[in-house]
Design an enzyme around this catalytic site. Sequence first.
Site, PDB file in Angstrom:
ATOM      1  N   GLY A 107      -5.924  -5.238  -2.034  1.00  0.00           N
ATOM      2  CA  GLY A 107      -7.425  -5.063  -1.806  1.00  0.00           C
ATOM      3  C   GLY A 107      -8.185  -5.743  -3.150  1.00  0.00           C
ATOM      4  N   TYR A 152       3.954   5.001  10.502  1.00  0.00           N
ATOM      5  CA  TYR A 152       3.420   4.024   9.917  1.00  0.00           C
ATOM      6  C   TYR A 152       3.014   2.703  10.868  1.00  0.00           C
ATOM      7  CZ  TYR A 152       2.171  -0.095   6.603  1.00  0.00           C
ATOM      8  OH  TYR A 152       1.672  -1.229   5.994  1.00  0.00           O
TER       9      TYR A 152
END
Length: 264
Positions: free
Chosen positions: A20, A154
């Site tokens: 990010g 996930y």
Amino acid sequence: MEIRLDGKTALVTASSGGIGFAIAKGLAASGAKVALNGRSEATVAAAKQRLLSEVPDADIVLAVADLSDAAGCEQLLQAVPKVDILVNNAGIYGPQDFFDTDDDTWEQYWQTNVMSGVRLARAYLPAMQQQDWGRVVFISSESARNVPADMIHYGVSKTAQLSLSRGLAKRVAGSGVTVNSVLPGPTISDGFAAIVADEVQRTGKSVATIAKEFIMTHRPSSVLQRAATVDEVANMVVYVCSLQASATSGAALRVDGGVVDDIL
């Protein structure tokens, strides 16, 4: 090709570190105003200082919010009411056997990995459509297509992101708004370095060496035969957010080093 995003505002969720942060740095270096997001004021403030040290003229907004529930997403929307570029990077992961994964864990992964993107896209897309320009990117994973047996919860959440991204691209079809997914493979991020810190200390091996050994043992189909860097993943995302990527929408773009063994 020079990518410029001057005059654009970009929000990168979970951007205080790792992939990010690298994406936020790439967008800032391209001239975009960047909203940094994290769960604590301390981590977001530290990310701002780090970003300014690497991109001194960066225009930065801070947005502290935990996106694991609706209240956190609303808090973020209050801090950043409008964006031109939305990068849904927030996510959690961790191995756990399917038979030991209870409903609460499934719900936690669904809310963080899927619903945060649903809520933010629902809030930001209308204005993008109105101005006939916008970019939405979901940071999925090669695990969306190569679901790991030790992290089924996930993998399911990451596969859901592909459906969400493709469906939204069709929903805004014909506009200047694009919606895509980017699928990183094994990447040397802050999180990976923390996971292998004990092994680094015990063996004296570098993080890169341990990552390569992991690839060769657990992802032998890799063509790259090493882990990617966060900047390599960010490069793809910055391109997808660019004006030059105007004909790319509804795509699932892999930065997995060829781990997924197919030709599409």
